[in-house]
Design an enzyme around this catalytic site. Structure first.
Site, PDB file in Angstrom:
ATOM      1  N   ALA A 152       0.915  -1.026   0.181  1.00  7.97           N
ATOM      2  CA  ALA A 152      -0.061  -0.512  -0.219  1.00  7.97           C
ATOM      3  C   ALA A 152       1.074   1.414  -0.354  1.00  7.97           C
ATOM      4  O   ALA A 152       0.185   2.284  -0.394  1.00  7.97           O
ATOM      5  CB  ALA A 152      -1.034   0.153   1.365  1.00  7.97           C
ATOM      6  N   ASP A 209      -0.848 -11.328  -0.888  1.00  5.60           N
ATOM      7  CA  ASP A 209       1.114 -10.814   0.080  1.00  5.60           C
ATOM      8  C   ASP A 209       0.346 -11.595   1.009  1.00  5.60           C
ATOM      9  O   ASP A 209       1.849 -12.023   1.279  1.00  5.60           O
ATOM     10  CB  ASP A 209       0.941  -9.294  -0.218  1.00  5.60           C
ATOM     11  CG  ASP A 209       0.177  -8.411   0.528  1.00  5.60           C
ATOM     12  OD1 ASP A 209      -1.034  -9.135   0.909  1.00  5.60           O
ATOM     13  OD2 ASP A 209       0.584  -7.625   1.256  1.00  5.60           O
ATOM     14  N   ASN A 218      -7.646 -10.229  11.084  1.00  6.46           N
ATOM     15  CA  ASN A 218      -7.014  -9.126  11.040  1.00  6.46           C
ATOM     16  C   ASN A 218      -6.796  -8.130  11.581  1.00  6.46           C
ATOM     17  O   ASN A 218      -8.103  -8.140  12.823  1.00  6.46           O
ATOM     18  CB  ASN A 218      -7.914  -8.140   9.918  1.00  6.46           C
ATOM     19  CG  ASN A 218      -7.461  -9.063   7.978  1.00  6.46           C
ATOM     20  OD1 ASN A 218      -6.893 -10.476   8.507  1.00  6.46           O
ATOM     21  ND2 ASN A 218      -8.228  -7.679   7.280  1.00  6.46           N
ATOM     22  N   GLN A 246       2.267   4.122  11.432  1.00  5.79           N
ATOM     23  CA  GLN A 246       2.532   4.716  10.558  1.00  5.79           C
ATOM     24  C   GLN A 246       1.947   5.934  10.488  1.00  5.79           C
ATOM     25  O   GLN A 246       2.551   7.124  10.130  1.00  5.79           O
ATOM     26  CB  GLN A 246       2.059   4.235   9.090  1.00  5.79           C
ATOM     27  CG  GLN A 246       3.366   2.481   8.862  1.00  5.79           C
ATOM     28  CD  GLN A 246       2.391   1.850   8.036  1.00  5.79           C
ATOM     29  OE1 GLN A 246       1.495   2.084   7.286  1.00  5.79           O
ATOM     30  NE2 GLN A 246       3.739   0.239   7.966  1.00  5.79           N
TER      31      GLN A 246
END
Length: 465
Positions: free
Chosen positions: A12, A232, A291, A299
């Site tokens: 991303a 991924d 998840n 970030q």
């Protein structure tokens, strides 16, 4: 002379072209090209700039040529759930809206989550492909003749083969995890054109053929296109050098994906309620995982601070303030795309009357402790749902460099934490290509080679933690 496989590994925030080959029994990687990625706003939506990404793919292939290291094969992996629609002339329709866009909100309750999970095994996320397609303008759906996930769109541009690969396709919540084909009843419930879901997705390791002639001319060589696990996380799990049968895997990066490999999907109501998903993996296995928001939270804070600190410095700041152990729920969708991550964390703490962080170090300590707690909760739930003993946790991906989070995870889970490889997605991509070429007999041999090729570190739980 070394025989190279090329992983075009796009995330991303950036991508890279990584060359891999086996020399002396070790799998060696070399970076050929690196580039930035990010979201742009178009027509009120957050979108990917696919034209720019395609330019970088071509530039990276040219970089391999300039190095004199021509790959025998290549494959593309990216994030999951996002897609491209093509018309009958194979022209792209509209923008590729990104999963962090909020357009799906009006559609997420159209199909009961219990029904959807029982059919597909995919946990509810507001950005799942099924909801994105339901929110796509009807005129685009009427004009569309093909649906390709992002990596498969790039494979089509490279070699002309129009197909989807199964690990990424499984994240759409439109696939039957047993037949590994599109689920017609789910497609119908979503009100989507059945014509978009024709040929079933192909397994990783499928050989698609050489480059289109015009692409070979453009980059100066030809090579074979071989499907990796294009999601991924699927590539990351493949590249994990398991040290024990009872091991869980954590792919740690922008997202944290924590789970185990199963032979078949687990679609119980308890699994759905616990937020576990069944994504298809290399070799027919199932990645049963949860998840978790991941280092995306760090970030965002870094960006809000103007990028003045490195990630290593931020980890040290958290450690210095490690006595601040208040936490938030790192699985909460409120942290998916907040206007301010700092503000959202403070709001979540205030809602339960927790003392607010007094400085950036305490804010970062909150995030890392929250992630460690979320990992520990996931491990506990995995034990209960699968009935499997979990004796160790393997952390792979860029997040394995965060020594503070690794140690706090060992303390929170009470498990030894093994780290590396950092470049797991590129490694897994290359492994699938080399397996297709006969470099190893099976995935176990390939993983053993990775284990001999990386120098990991083990973190043990702190006594009394």
């Amino acid at each position: 002379m070394a025989r190279y496989a090329l992983a075009i590994d796009i995330g991303a925030s950036g991508g890279r072209h990584m060359l891999g080959c086996v020399e002396g029994g070790r799998l060696r990687l070399e970076e050929a090209y690196r580039f930035q990625n990010g979201l742009t706003e178009r027509g009120g939506h957050l979108c990917w700039n696919l034209s720019e990404l395609w330019s970088h793919i071509i530039n990276g292939l040219r970089a391999c040529k300039k190095m004199g290291k021509i790959p025998a094969s290549l494959g593309v992996d990216t994030w999951a759930v996002d897609y491209v629609l093509l018309n009958g002339k194979m022209e792209r329709l509209g923008d590729s809206v990104a999963y962090r866009d909020s357009r799906t909100a009006p559609y997420v309750d159209h199909i009961p989550q219990e029904t959807l999970y029982a059919r597909t095994g995919i946990a509810f996320q507001p950005f799942n492909t099924i909801y994105q397609l339901m929110s796509t303008p009807p005129e685009l759906l009427r004009a569309a003749r093909h649906l390709l996930m992002i990596p498969d769109y790039f494979h089509y541009l490279l070699c002309g083969k129009c197909c989807n690969e199964v690990t990424n396709a499984s994240t759409t919540a439109l696939l039957d995890p047993l037949t590994r084909g599109w689920d017609a009843e789910t497609v119908a419930m979503a009100g989507l054109p059945a014509s978009l879901f024709g040929e079933n997705p192909l397994p990783p390791g499928t050989r698609l053929g050489g480059l289109r002639g015009e692409i070979a001319d453009l980059v100066g060589f030809d090579c074979e296109v071989i499907l990796p696990a294009t999601h991924d996380t699927g590539s990351a799990f493949l590249a994990t050098p398991m040290q024990a049968e009872g091991s869980a895997i954590l792919s740690s990066g922008t997202w944290s994906l924590l789970g185990v490999e199963l032979a078949a999907p687990l679609r119980s109501e308890a699994a759905r309620a616990a937020g576990f998903t069944n994504e298809l993996g290399y070799g027919g296995n199932v990645r049963f995982l949860r998840n978790i928001m991941g280092l995306w939270m760090v970030q965002c804070i870094r960006q809000e601070l103007g990028g003045q600190y490195t990630y290593a410095q931020m980890a040290d700041m958290a450690l210095a303030c490690g006595a601040y152990t208040e936490t938030v729920d790192a699985t909460d969708p409120r942290f998916l795309a907040p206007a301010s991550m700092t503000g959202e964390i403070r709001a979540a703490l205030a809602e339960r009357n927790a003392p607010p962080p007094r400085n950036t170090g305490e804010l970062l300590s909150c995030v890392l402790h929250s992630l460690a707690k979320a990992y520990a909760n996931a491990v506990d739930d995995l034990r209960g749902l699968t009935g499997k003993g979990i004796d160790a946790l393997h952390i792979v991906g860029g997040g394995c460099k965060n020594h503070v989070l690794n140690q706090w995870t060992a303390d929170a889970t009470g498990l030894p934490v093994h780290t590396e490889p950092e470049e797991c997605t590129a490694l897994g991509n290359i492994m699938a290509q080399l397996l297709a070429q006969g470099q190893w007999q099976n995935a176990a041999e390939a993983r053993a080679c990775v284990g001999q090729s990386v120098r990991g570190r083990t973190y043990l739980p702190t006594e009394g933690a």
